[in-house]
Design a protein around this motif. Structure first.
Motif, PDB file in Angstrom:
ATOM      1  N   UNK A  19      47.140  32.278  46.464  1.00 46.64           N
ATOM      2  CA  UNK A  19      46.385  31.321  45.649  1.00 46.64           C
ATOM      3  C   UNK A  19      45.119  30.972  46.417  1.00 46.64           C
ATOM      4  N   UNK A  20      44.011  30.889  45.690  1.00 49.52           N
ATOM      5  CA  UNK A  20      42.746  30.566  46.330  1.00 49.52           C
ATOM      6  C   UNK A  20      42.174  29.300  45.724  1.00 49.52           C
ATOM      7  N   UNK A  21      41.844  28.318  46.602  1.00 44.94           N
ATOM      8  CA  UNK A  21      41.219  27.072  46.160  1.00 44.94           C
ATOM      9  C   UNK A  21      39.752  27.315  45.840  1.00 44.94           C
ATOM     10  N   UNK A  22      39.135  26.305  45.214  1.00 45.82           N
ATOM     11  CA  UNK A  22      37.708  26.384  44.898  1.00 45.82           C
ATOM     12  C   UNK A  22      36.850  26.555  46.144  1.00 45.82           C
ATOM     13  N   UNK A  23      37.335  26.038  47.287  1.00 50.48           N
ATOM     14  CA  UNK A  23      36.563  26.145  48.525  1.00 50.48           C
ATOM     15  C   UNK A  23      36.812  27.461  49.270  1.00 50.48           C
ATOM     16  N   UNK A  24      37.614  28.357  48.677  1.00 50.38           N
ATOM     17  CA  UNK A  24      37.866  29.665  49.275  1.00 50.38           C
ATOM     18  C   UNK A  24      39.070  29.730  50.186  1.00 50.38           C
ATOM     19  N   UNK A  39      55.498  33.149  48.613  1.00 48.24           N
ATOM     20  CA  UNK A  39      56.575  34.118  48.824  1.00 48.24           C
ATOM     21  C   UNK A  39      56.820  34.948  47.569  1.00 48.24           C
ATOM     22  N   UNK A  40      55.926  34.819  46.594  1.00 46.51           N
ATOM     23  CA  UNK A  40      56.007  35.580  45.355  1.00 46.51           C
ATOM     24  C   UNK A  40      55.423  36.973  45.604  1.00 46.51           C
ATOM     25  N   UNK A  41      56.249  37.981  45.487  1.00 46.91           N
ATOM     26  CA  UNK A  41      55.827  39.344  45.811  1.00 46.91           C
ATOM     27  C   UNK A  41      55.347  40.099  44.581  1.00 46.91           C
ATOM     28  N   UNK A  42      54.403  40.974  44.811  1.00 48.80           N
ATOM     29  CA  UNK A  42      53.964  41.920  43.784  1.00 48.80           C
ATOM     30  C   UNK A  42      55.197  42.633  43.228  1.00 48.80           C
ATOM     31  N   UNK A  43      55.151  42.934  41.968  1.00 50.03           N
ATOM     32  CA  UNK A  43      56.306  43.575  41.313  1.00 50.03           C
ATOM     33  C   UNK A  43      56.681  44.909  41.941  1.00 50.03           C
ATOM     34  N   UNK A  44      55.772  45.531  42.681  1.00 52.72           N
ATOM     35  CA  UNK A  44      56.057  46.833  43.286  1.00 52.72           C
ATOM     36  C   UNK A  44      56.531  46.755  44.736  1.00 52.72           C
ATOM     37  N   UNK A  45      56.532  45.555  45.310  1.00 52.29           N
ATOM     38  CA  UNK A  45      56.963  45.453  46.705  1.00 52.29           C
ATOM     39  C   UNK A  45      58.475  45.639  46.813  1.00 52.29           C
ATOM     40  N   UNK A  46      58.877  46.546  47.668  1.00 50.98           N
ATOM     41  CA  UNK A  46      60.289  46.714  48.004  1.00 50.98           C
ATOM     42  C   UNK A  46      60.572  45.698  49.108  1.00 50.98           C
ATOM     43  N   UNK A  91      52.343  29.374  36.719  1.00 52.56           N
ATOM     44  CA  UNK A  91      52.043  27.945  36.881  1.00 52.56           C
ATOM     45  C   UNK A  91      52.868  27.303  37.992  1.00 52.56           C
ATOM     46  N   UNK A  92      53.960  27.952  38.402  1.00 55.83           N
ATOM     47  CA  UNK A  92      54.841  27.406  39.434  1.00 55.83           C
ATOM     48  C   UNK A  92      54.645  28.052  40.811  1.00 55.83           C
ATOM     49  N   UNK A  93      53.678  28.929  40.950  1.00 56.15           N
ATOM     50  CA  UNK A  93      53.471  29.606  42.234  1.00 56.15           C
ATOM     51  C   UNK A  93      53.169  28.630  43.360  1.00 56.15           C
ATOM     52  N   UNK A  94      52.504  27.519  43.052  1.00 58.67           N
ATOM     53  CA  UNK A  94      52.204  26.523  44.095  1.00 58.67           C
ATOM     54  C   UNK A  94      53.469  26.012  44.779  1.00 58.67           C
ATOM     55  N   UNK A  95      54.584  26.016  44.060  1.00 60.84           N
ATOM     56  CA  UNK A  95      55.852  25.556  44.624  1.00 60.84           C
ATOM     57  C   UNK A  95      56.406  26.512  45.662  1.00 60.84           C
ATOM     58  N   UNK A  96      55.787  27.681  45.800  1.00 63.66           N
ATOM     59  CA  UNK A  96      56.308  28.724  46.694  1.00 63.66           C
ATOM     60  C   UNK A  96      55.311  29.106  47.787  1.00 63.66           C
TER      61      UNK A  96
END
Length: 155
Positions: free
Chosen positions: A43-48, A54-61, A144-149
């Motif tokens: 996640x990137x804030x407005x300030x960079x 801990x949410x992984x790309x769907x292709x990560x093993x 919308x819940x990624x911030x929780x992780x």
């Protein structure tokens, strides 16, 4: 003086003597330590400021911490960034602090656990710096819940 070429075909410590722009494909790929951190959604804030989740790309093993379909990843994940010597500078801000590409670009030494130093691809996991066993597939969490992780980078 002859230079011993290891069985993997890589010149010993090539990253210390060759500029990134001169690395061949095998050398470039070998800089990846296999930690899997680059495949975590960020996640990137407005300030960079970039926060790792801990949410992984769907292709990560999640077991071997590598892309499960690396050659075809852009068919499934078009936004996957292709890191090259030409694109590293524009992508440096989101690369993990322990990333071999980042370290070599910054002319810093690779860590002892990096497979190019240890000779063992499992050393990154034994050192506790990979994402093995700590990820959640992206399809299991609403965006919308990624911030929780949000997590701190495993160092």
């Amino acid at each position: 003086m002859s230079v011993e070429i290891p069985r993997d075909g890589l010149t010993p410590r090539f990253w210390e003597t060759k500029p990134m722009s001169k690395l061949n494909k095998q050398e470039w790929e070998a800089l990846c330590d296999g930690c899997g951190k680059c495949c975590l959604n960020k996640l990137e804030d407005d300030d960079g400021t970039v926060a790792m989740t801990r949410i992984a790309c769907r292709l990560l093993d999640g077991e071997n911490c590598l892309c499960s379909n690396y050659p075809n990843r852009h068919k499934f994940v078009p936004e996957c960034i292709v890191l090259t010597p030409k694109t590293i500078l524009e992508n440096l801000y989101w690369l993990p602090m322990t990333c071999g590409y980042r370290l070599v670009h910054e002319r810093r030494p690779l860590y002892d656990w990096h497979p190019l130093i240890s000779g063992d691809p499992e050393s990154v996991h034994r050192a506790g710096v990979s994402v093995r066993g700590m990820t959640i597939p992206e399809f299991q969490v609403d965006e919308d819940d990624w911030e929780d992780h949000i997590i701190e980078e495993p160092l």
